[in-house]
Design an enzyme around this catalytic site. Sequence first.
Site, mmCIF file in Angstrom:
data_model
loop_
_atom_site.group_PDB
_atom_site.id
_atom_site.type_symbol
_atom_site.label_atom_id
_atom_site.label_comp_id
_atom_site.label_asym_id
_atom_site.label_seq_id
_atom_site.Cartn_x
_atom_site.Cartn_y
_atom_site.Cartn_z
ATOM 1 N N GLY A 1 4.769 7.456 2.392
ATOM 2 C CA GLY A 1 5.628 6.829 1.738
ATOM 3 C C GLY A 1 4.832 5.636 1.321
ATOM 4 O O GLY A 1 3.495 5.214 1.403
ATOM 5 N N ASP B 1 -2.884 8.336 14.729
ATOM 6 C CA ASP B 1 -3.575 7.865 13.305
ATOM 7 C C ASP B 1 -4.265 6.622 13.395
ATOM 8 O O ASP B 1 -3.980 5.940 12.452
ATOM 9 C CB ASP B 1 -2.355 8.023 12.118
ATOM 10 C CG ASP B 1 -3.033 8.167 10.690
ATOM 11 O OD1 ASP B 1 -4.279 8.562 10.537
ATOM 12 O OD2 ASP B 1 -2.400 7.672 9.895
ATOM 13 N N GLY C 1 0.981 -1.125 -0.265
ATOM 14 C CA GLY C 1 0.111 0.130 0.175
ATOM 15 C C GLY C 1 0.792 1.371 0.090
ATOM 16 O O GLY C 1 1.971 1.248 -0.038
ATOM 17 N N ALA C 2 0.331 2.395 -0.144
ATOM 18 C CA ALA C 2 0.845 3.802 -0.118
ATOM 19 C C ALA C 2 0.072 4.659 0.634
ATOM 20 O O ALA C 2 -1.050 4.406 0.906
ATOM 21 C CB ALA C 2 1.011 4.173 -1.567
ATOM 22 N N GLY C 3 0.614 5.440 1.619
ATOM 23 C CA GLY C 3 0.003 6.557 2.279
ATOM 24 C C GLY C 3 0.498 7.982 2.040
ATOM 25 O O GLY C 3 1.348 8.318 1.154
ATOM 26 N N GLY C 4 0.379 8.836 3.142
ATOM 27 C CA GLY C 4 0.848 10.106 3.057
ATOM 28 C C GLY C 4 2.410 10.146 3.326
ATOM 29 O O GLY C 4 2.908 11.267 2.943
ATOM 30 N N LYS D 1 8.481 0.211 5.402
ATOM 31 C CA LYS D 1 7.709 1.634 4.802
ATOM 32 C C LYS D 1 9.045 2.510 4.546
ATOM 33 O O LYS D 1 10.112 2.748 5.467
ATOM 34 C CB LYS D 1 6.835 2.093 5.839
ATOM 35 C CG LYS D 1 6.299 3.295 5.509
ATOM 36 C CD LYS D 1 5.088 3.870 6.319
ATOM 37 C CE LYS D 1 4.277 4.785 5.681
ATOM 38 N NZ LYS D 1 3.047 5.297 6.600
#
Length: 439
Positions: A29, A139, A24-27, A45
């Site tokens: 990285g 978060d 997956g990808a997030g804010g 990550k």
Amino acid sequence: MAMMRLRREDPRVVGSFRLHRRLGAGGMGVVYLGSDRRGQRVALKVIRPDLAEDQEFRSRFAREVSAARRIRGGCTARLVAADLEADRPWFATQYVPGPSLHDKVVEEGPLPAAEVASIGAALSEGLVAVHEAGVVHRDLKPSNILLSPKGPRIIDFGIAWATGASTLTHVGTAVGSPGFLAPEQVRGAAVTPATDVFSLGATLAYAAMADSPFGHGSSEVMLYRVVHEEPHLFDVHDALAPLVRACLAKDPEERPSTLQLSMRLKEIAAREAQGLQERRPPAQRSEQELDRPTGRLEGPYTEQSTRRAAGGPAQAQRAPGRRPASSRPAAPRTGGSQARGTRGGPRPGQQVQGPRSTNGRQASRPGVRTTSAGNGGKRRPANPRLLRQRLVVFVVVTLLVALGIAAAQGCQGPARGLGGTTSQTYEGAGSATPRVDGP
């Protein structure tokens, strides 16, 4: 967790870990599935390039990774390794197999109250260990909760805040997921353990409704609702709604602690699970099971049913409370017709019943009784006591017959020699009666 193939721009090796798939990808990285030389799988990550160039971000990130190392507990993904000096800083945590809470709700819809309370109790217990280490997750949301076979796990401490460290964001800037951020995060105020309690309340509401308690919209609209509007909890289970509403209080001081939340959710989970078992209807029996008498073997039952359907001899009705003949050994019958049959044969017009097997058919030979089908069709000798009684009766009858014959012969003998015997008697007695010799 869904996996995707690596792209061209993705690295193949990071540190001592070989990368296999995208998770997956997030804010901050991209998260990869990797493994070390021993085959241990990790979720690695890698920080975005623009954040990696910010020295202030690097220093704050280093303090927070150091704080994450102190977390001990079974409800978090353990930090395995990190490199804060690389061109693109990265960290690796223990890989947790299983879908995220977000994916489970998307696939299955709202979860039952007992399951929501059980997941919430485990997460609250995990947050107790996180907060005792001086760390605030900041978060917590459904996509950061993995449902492993051993229970839920909290992942992604990338923007976690540790005691003594400054925030990752500037004042007035919120980092996190709209709809799950606490009001103090939106305002840029200091975060506390109560911040994670707010996020947990929003997460439990999502699991119970399959929707955010603050609806949908742009980031600005969602953040405004979090600060100024009350959450919508109409579809939350009655047992959970008051507790979830307390977690979503605007004032951090009015929210329950993680320890109180864990204890309360455990009680709700146990009560709801017990109520679910009580409301569960009993198992329905099929028509064949209802038609089949209890306590009878299937073999004899099938044979009798077939005989009745073919119009054969009807079986005797079984009295209530008594075992069927196929499963009860036959009691020996003494006297009665058996004794009479042995003594003098059948009387005129009388039908002699010989020994019968348990299925109503004539036995193959006298003195031998066949068992039911449950014994495999084997034959066994009759009761020895019955044989002795028959032998005694036979002997007695034989003697009586012999005595009767002797008596009959004794009565017939004197009748044939009556004249000679009388003449001799008279002569021996010296009777004076004259004897006439001639005409």
